[in-house]
Design a protein around this motif. Structure first.
Motif, short mmCIF file in Angstrom:
data_model
loop_
_atom_site.label_atom_id
_atom_site.label_comp_id
_atom_site.label_asym_id
_atom_site.label_seq_id
_atom_site.Cartn_x
_atom_site.Cartn_y
_atom_site.Cartn_z
N ASP A 67 49.35 32.33 -63.70
CA ASP A 67 48.12 32.95 -64.20
C ASP A 67 47.18 31.83 -64.62
OD1 ASP A 67 46.30 34.90 -64.89
OD2 ASP A 67 47.11 35.19 -66.90
N PHE A 68 45.90 32.14 -64.72
CA PHE A 68 44.92 31.17 -65.21
C PHE A 68 43.77 31.88 -65.89
CE2 PHE A 68 42.68 32.76 -61.84
CZ PHE A 68 41.68 31.99 -61.26
N ALA A 69 43.04 31.13 -66.72
CA ALA A 69 41.92 31.70 -67.47
C ALA A 69 41.00 30.55 -67.86
CB ALA A 69 42.39 32.45 -68.71
N PHE A 70 39.81 30.90 -68.36
CA PHE A 70 38.83 29.90 -68.77
C PHE A 70 39.16 29.36 -70.15
CE2 PHE A 70 35.92 31.73 -65.57
CZ PHE A 70 35.56 30.55 -64.94
N HIS A 71 38.95 28.08 -70.32
CA HIS A 71 39.04 27.42 -71.63
C HIS A 71 37.66 27.48 -72.27
CE1 HIS A 71 39.16 24.31 -74.65
NE2 HIS A 71 40.43 24.04 -74.42
N ALA A 72 37.54 28.09 -73.45
CA ALA A 72 36.25 28.29 -74.11
C ALA A 72 36.05 27.22 -75.18
CB ALA A 72 36.17 29.68 -74.74
N ASP A 73 35.03 26.38 -75.00
CA ASP A 73 34.70 25.38 -76.02
C ASP A 73 34.05 26.07 -77.21
OD1 ASP A 73 35.65 22.99 -74.98
OD2 ASP A 73 33.95 22.84 -73.61
N GLY A 74 34.42 25.67 -78.39
CA GLY A 74 33.87 26.26 -79.59
C GLY A 74 32.59 25.61 -80.03
N PRO A 75 32.02 26.07 -81.19
CA PRO A 75 30.76 25.52 -81.69
C PRO A 75 30.86 24.06 -82.08
CG PRO A 75 31.77 26.98 -83.30
CD PRO A 75 32.57 27.12 -82.04
N GLY A 76 32.08 23.54 -82.26
CA GLY A 76 32.21 22.15 -82.65
C GLY A 76 32.14 21.17 -81.50
N SER A 77 31.99 21.68 -80.27
CA SER A 77 31.95 20.78 -79.13
C SER A 77 30.71 19.90 -79.19
CB SER A 77 31.95 21.58 -77.82
OG SER A 77 31.91 20.73 -76.71
N ILE A 78 30.88 18.60 -79.04
CA ILE A 78 29.76 17.67 -79.22
C ILE A 78 29.11 17.28 -77.92
CG2 ILE A 78 30.76 16.74 -81.33
CD1 ILE A 78 31.73 14.35 -79.69
N GLN A 79 29.62 17.72 -76.80
CA GLN A 79 29.01 17.36 -75.55
C GLN A 79 29.18 18.49 -74.55
OE1 GLN A 79 30.85 14.09 -73.57
NE2 GLN A 79 32.91 14.85 -73.81
N ARG A 80 28.38 18.42 -73.52
CA ARG A 80 28.42 19.44 -72.48
C ARG A 80 29.54 19.09 -71.50
NH1 ARG A 80 24.09 22.72 -71.14
NH2 ARG A 80 24.31 23.91 -69.25
N LYS A 81 30.58 19.89 -71.48
CA LYS A 81 31.74 19.60 -70.66
C LYS A 81 31.75 20.50 -69.42
CE LYS A 81 34.61 18.19 -74.57
NZ LYS A 81 35.86 18.42 -75.33
N PRO A 82 32.40 20.04 -68.34
CA PRO A 82 32.55 20.91 -67.17
C PRO A 82 33.42 22.11 -67.52
CG PRO A 82 33.05 18.60 -66.63
CD PRO A 82 32.95 18.70 -68.13
N PRO A 83 33.33 23.18 -66.72
CA PRO A 83 34.23 24.33 -66.96
C PRO A 83 35.68 23.89 -66.86
CG PRO A 83 32.50 24.89 -65.39
CD PRO A 83 32.41 23.41 -65.61
N ARG A 84 36.51 24.45 -67.73
CA ARG A 84 37.92 24.09 -67.75
C ARG A 84 38.79 25.33 -67.57
NH1 ARG A 84 38.51 20.52 -73.01
NH2 ARG A 84 36.78 21.82 -73.69
N LEU A 85 39.86 25.16 -66.82
CA LEU A 85 40.80 26.23 -66.55
C LEU A 85 42.13 25.92 -67.22
CD1 LEU A 85 40.20 26.86 -62.74
CD2 LEU A 85 39.23 28.12 -64.65
N VAL A 86 42.74 26.96 -67.77
CA VAL A 86 44.08 26.86 -68.32
C VAL A 86 45.01 27.55 -67.34
CG1 VAL A 86 45.60 27.48 -70.22
CG2 VAL A 86 43.26 26.77 -70.68
N LEU A 87 45.96 26.80 -66.81
CA LEU A 87 46.84 27.31 -65.76
C LEU A 87 48.27 27.38 -66.30
CD1 LEU A 87 46.59 26.34 -62.06
CD2 LEU A 87 48.82 26.60 -63.10
N VAL A 88 48.89 28.55 -66.16
CA VAL A 88 50.27 28.77 -66.59
C VAL A 88 51.19 28.64 -65.39
CG1 VAL A 88 51.87 30.38 -67.67
CG2 VAL A 88 49.51 30.27 -68.44
N SER A 89 52.24 27.85 -65.53
CA SER A 89 53.18 27.66 -64.44
C SER A 89 54.14 28.83 -64.35
CB SER A 89 53.95 26.35 -64.64
OG SER A 89 54.79 26.45 -65.78
N THR A 90 54.78 28.93 -63.19
CA THR A 90 55.75 30.02 -63.00
C THR A 90 56.98 29.85 -63.89
OG1 THR A 90 56.66 28.76 -61.13
CG2 THR A 90 55.03 30.46 -60.63
N GLU A 91 57.22 28.63 -64.41
CA GLU A 91 58.31 28.46 -65.36
C GLU A 91 58.03 29.18 -66.67
OE1 GLU A 91 58.56 24.29 -65.78
OE2 GLU A 91 59.64 23.95 -63.90
N GLY A 92 56.74 29.31 -67.02
CA GLY A 92 56.37 30.07 -68.21
C GLY A 92 56.62 29.37 -69.52
#
Length: 1002
Positions: free
Chosen positions: A340-365
């Motif tokens: 499975d995968f989902a978006f990583h959401a940067d919070g208000p404390g982020s100090i720079q503009r980062k590229p979109p990030r994905l969180v990927l879960v392996s089949t091992e879990g």
């Protein structure tokens, strides 16, 4: 730059400079860091040094800690990967029990309960009532798969076909409640939902396991064509045709041209390439509408992410980049297959503009991995998944999909939740870094310019925590070609300077701030014997694997200013050994004294806002007469000082007021906004100023508000045309008479009823309210001046100083009685200042219309000798000129004056993301700023953005908000008791059927 003694330094700063250095390791002999860290052709084994762009520092590289599954470890079940999502209130919905039930975890109580289907007991029929002879058959079971919550607060659940070929959706309205709306999938299409994701437009993207395709639905859950084509395009003949009936670009004869229609279908088919793509398991939608599809494994055995834009496959990327940040000993057997995968959401404390990030879960879990999604729309087929170092373990993960709960709140938080048995836990990177224990780099050779140059000091702006160290070694020569063959000489261990950087008035950054407890600051060492034109340094960074030294800047000073040569007799230099010791001993004092001399020599830096230290900004602002608010941060203080002159020039104007408030509250104000003059409302967002004269008010009756007999029944009020001067006084009298008859306050024979500028006595009951409503609708304003002046005159008559004028207000000037004339002038002079100002406004309005008192007397047959003694009429004038004076003043001049010099400041505060304390704090801060910057004669109020649309008062076109309407998440947040604001949130409606399903607490 040189100091007071003429010494200069060689500088290593930033990614480009550090990238020119070389690793002192056999793995990369002679290769610059740019070729090993950032080159696409880098070696497979990761470099031991990494550059941190956020802190602009170089340090030991971090590796991903791998959670090795133990024997007997159970992988997450794909049978549980049926769908999960959270709504705007944080309630989590999930499909469980193999797809037969939907549960919900209440955000307020944390309890998990069945959301659908809800079993309700069959009603017991009353004795003698009709009832079915046979019990009703239970509804056929439904199998759910795929679940998402749209931006419009709809929970959409996919229904897979079980006993019938029909599939579809159940749509739950999370705002209004009620039973779900079933939507059947149109035949002959067959759809089996595997995963769903919300689109930014309010619709859905549905991953279909049967057709190996993705369906797109709009915000009304209608099918949306991937390749839209106008219906006329397929039947419209071309604009130009050959005269002989031929068609085609070459003019050859043949059949008439028939344009081919573009495929018009509400899906796009998933593609299989050499990289793979035949086993999709999850789907996500980018903020720009692009669709990401996750395949469990590509051709290389690692998870594969495919990007589709407009239904066309743009690029694919493998998750094999995880090997780059994995230690060598952990790479054997690592095969990251996607679950499975989902978006990583940067919070208000982020100090720079980062590229979109994905969180990927392996089949091992057992753990999740974070990847940066790098893609350039101008260069197709360039998608890349850049693995990020971090340790995100999953505790007893069962297989439900990851759920986004909003922006991350703390460092390392992904903003996601995962199901751990019966609980939902936040997915947070654990503070268990694993750094390379040691690495060394070689700087480029520094040129001293002169043979035999004596190199002075090395300064490191760095953070060296406890348990870490940086060891410096040097080699030197007058011949650069001989330098690589010379051995290195170890230098003393750097020491932390207690007074910060040696550079005068340096604006210290994150890596230069002195904090001895954490090792932040400027570290100094004195070079012992470096004498030669060329100098090369070797920096050895050592850590304990849990932390790493981080170096921001390196400065190598030369030549050394010798106190021994300049200030001591020659006898101190006769013995070479003692002279060398004395030279190095005096250099310690020289370093302290030179820093003081540099600050004196460069005092001009204090008068430049760009170079002045933070603790001198208040002093610098005092030169301009500015008093800086303590709530302003350093960047905004500098910006305010830099643009003080244009703000002073336009002080008190709407543009300057808006800028002042925006500078106090907004995290970023572009310098271009200070280019005044400019339109005050040019920006679509930001601080808004609403001047009172721009608004329009509607009477309560036009809004359906009753004015005579209050009740709960809705009222429809149809306003007629307003009274005009063409109707004259008789027309207004007739309207008033009809108004009273319609409300039962007078009879048809009551023809003596006449309209008066003075409010009538409330006899019979309701007369005063009817008169007020009549003025609002018929005139557009309620006359007040005559009433207020009449009240003041009655009090004056009660004192006995009226000299016999008596009641009511005099309508004509007492020409033959000097005592009465004097009494009238004294009455005007002693009026309350506010009432006197209103009277003077009336007199000035009449004077502007008639210019001279003689013309006024001629037009109105009046005997008043001057405008400054003229009262308003207490009876409706029959003279056309006098009637026009009264009507224009009460309906135009007085309402405009009542709103003049008043304005509202609207702050961009959104209800759902801001609590009540934050709102109150920002409003109070803005109020203080406006009170200092506004003109002294004005009045104002400060309101949040949700006050833009007020009942009865609106600036159509300027304040109209478009979007999803009443279902827009930012306009309609959930109302929380004790912290919400009435008018800025929504109360949930009662469902049509109370027992159809559970309503959730907010």
């Amino acid at each position: 730059m040189q100091d007071a003694n003429g010494s200069r330094f060689a500088l290593v700063l930033g990614r480009q400079d550090w990238g020119q250095c070389r690793l002192d390791a056999a793995a990369w002999p002679g290769q610059p860091l740019l070729d090993t860290l950032w080159s696409d052709e880098a070696e497979s084994e990761a470099a031991p040094l990494a550059f941190d762009a956020a802190q602009a520092s170089i340090g030991l590289a971090q590796r991903v800690s791998r959670f090795v599954p133990a024997k007997g470890d159970v992988a997450p079940s794909t049978a549980q990967r049926l769908g999960a999502a959270a709504d705007a209130n944080g309630n989590i919905y999930a499909i469980v029990d193999g797809g037969s039930r939907i549960t919900v975890r209440n955000a307020g109580t944390g309890r998990v309960s069945t959301f659908w289907p809800v079993s309700t007991p069959a009603p017991t029929p009353e004795p003698g009532a009709f009832a079915p002879a046979e019990p009703a058959e239970p509804p056929s079971p439904q199998h759910f798969a795929g679940l998402a919550v749209t931006r419009a607060h709809y929970l959409v659940v996919g229904v897979k076909p079980v006993s019938t070929p029909r599939s579809g959706f159940l749509v739950f309205d999370l705002l209004a409640g009620g039973p779900p709306l079933p939507l059947s999938w149109p035949l002959p299409w067959v759809m089996s939902p595997l995963d769903m994701a919300a689109r930014p437009c309010g619709g859905l993207a549905v991953l279909d396991r049967i057709g190996h395709r993705v369906w797109l639905l709009n915000r009304r859950l209608g099918m949306e064509a991937v390749f839209p084509v106008s219906p006329l395009a397929a039947h419209t003949p071309p604009d130009f045709q050959a005269s002989d009936g031929a068609s085609g670009a070459d003019g050859a004869g043949g059949a008439p041209h028939t344009p081919s229609a573009t495929p018009h279908q509400p899906w796009f088919t998933l593609q299989t390439t050499a990289l793979g793509g035949g086993h999709p398991v999850a789907i996500e939608v980018l903020p720009d509408g692009g669709v990401l599809v996750l395949d469990e494994a590509g051709a290389d055995g690692f998870a594969l992410v495919s990007l589709y834009v407009g239904g066309v496959l743009q690029a694919q990327a493998s998750a094999s980049d995880v090997l780059r940040v994995t230690p060598v000993q952990d790479r054997p057997g690592l095969s990251l297959r996607g679950f499975d995968f989902a978006f990583h959401a940067d919070g208000p404390g982020s100090i720079q503009r980062k590229p979109p990030r994905l969180v990927l879960v392996s089949t091992e879990g057992n753990q999740a991995y974070v990847f940066e999604l790098l893609w350039d729309a101008a260069q197709p087929h360039t998608l890349q998944l850049a693995a990020q170092a971090g340790y995100l373990p999953l505790k007893r993960y069962g297989g439900l999909q990851l759920v986004s709960r909003g922006l991350a709140q703390v460092e390392g938080d992904t903003g996601l939740l995962y199901a751990s048995e019966a609980n939902w836990l936040p997915l947070v990177a654990q503070r268990r870094p694993r750094h390379v224990p040691e690495a060394a780099l070689l700087t480029v050779p520094f040129d001293g310019g002169d043979p035999g140059c004596v190199w002075h000091r090395v300064m490191l702006d760095a953070c060296i925590p406890a348990g870490c160290r940086v060891q410096v070694a040097s080699r030197w020569s007058d011949d650069a070609a001989l330098l690589p063959d010379l051995p290195f000489t170890d230098e003393p261990t750097p020491l932390l300077r207690p007074n910060g950087s040696e550079l005068p008035w340096l604006i210290e950054g994150p890596g230069a701030t002195t904090d001895a407890a954490r090792g932040h600051g400027t570290w100094e060492l004195l070079l012992q014997g470096a004498r030669g034109r060329w100098l090369q340094l070797r920096l050895t960074l050592q850590g304990n694997e849990l932390s790493t030294p981080r170096i921001t800047t390196l400065r190598a000073w030369r030549p050394r200013f010798s106190y021994l040569q300049h200030y001591l007799p020659a006898s101190y230099r006769e013995d070479a050994a003692s002279a060398d010791f004395l030279e190095r001993f005096l250099a310690n004092f020289e370093g302290q004294f030179t820093a003081l001399e540099d600050r004196i020599a460069t005092a001009r830096a204090l008068f430049d806002v760009r170079s002045a230290p933070a603790d001198t900004l208040d002093w610098l602002a005092g030169w301009l007469g500015l008093v800086l608010d303590p709530a302003l941060d350093e960047a905004r203080r500098r910006q305010l000082i830099r643009h003080a002159m244009p703000l002073y020039q336009y002080r008190g104007t709407p543009q300057a007021l808006r800028l002042a408030v925006q500078l106090a509250l907004s995290p970023c104000v572009p310098d271009a906004d200070f280019a005044l003059p400019a339109r005050s409302q040019e920006a679509p967002r930001g601080v808004r100023l609403v001047e009172g004269y721009l608004t329009r008010s509607l009477p309560p009756a036009l809004l359906g508000e009753t004015v005579v007999t209050p009740d709960d029944a809705p009222r429809v009020v149809t306003p007629g045309a307003r009274w005009t001067l063409n109707e004259g006084a008789e027309g207004l009298h007739r309207r008033w008479r009809d108004w009273r008859i319609a409300r039962g306050l007078a009879k048809g024979a009551d023809t003596a009823t006449r309209f008066s500028p003075l409010p009538p006595a409330d006899v019979p009951a309701g007369t005063l309210a009817a008169w007020t409503a009549f003025c609002q609708i018929t005139l557009g304003a309620v006359p007040t001046l005559a009433s207020d002046l009449d009240t003041a005159w009655r009090r004056w008559v009660a004192t006995g100083q009226d000299a016999g004028l008596g009641l009511p207000l005099p309508a004509r000037w007492p020409q033959s009685n000097a005592a009465q004339q004097s009494a009238w002038r004294k009455f005007i002079a002693q009026l309350d200042p506010l009432l006197l100002r209103q009277l003077r406004r009336w007199q000035a309005a009449v004077a502007r219309r008639h210019v001279r008192i003689g013309l006024y007397q001629r037009d109105t047959a009046s005997t008043w000798p001057a405008f400054d003694v003229l009262p308003p009429p207490t009876e409706l004038p029959s003279n056309p000129a006098a009637l026009a004076d009264w009507a224009l003043f009460e309906t135009r001049v007085a309402p405009i004056a009542a709103r003049a010099h008043r304005f509202s400041v609207l702050l961009p505060i959104s209800g759902p993301d801001t609590d009540a304390d934050t709102v109150a704090r920002q409003v109070d801060h803005a109020r203080r700023v406006v009170a200092l910057a506004k003109p002294a004669h004005t009045a104002f109020d400060v309101k949040p953005y949700w006050a833009l649309l007020r009942i009865g008062q609106v600036r159509l076109g300027l304040d109209t908000l478009l979007g999803l309407g009443s279902r827009e998440p930012d306009i309609a947040p959930a109302l929380v008791l004790g912290s919400g604001h009435v008018g800025s949130a929504r109360l949930g409606a009662k469902p049509a059927v109370p027992n159809d399903r559970i309503l959730l607490e907010c």
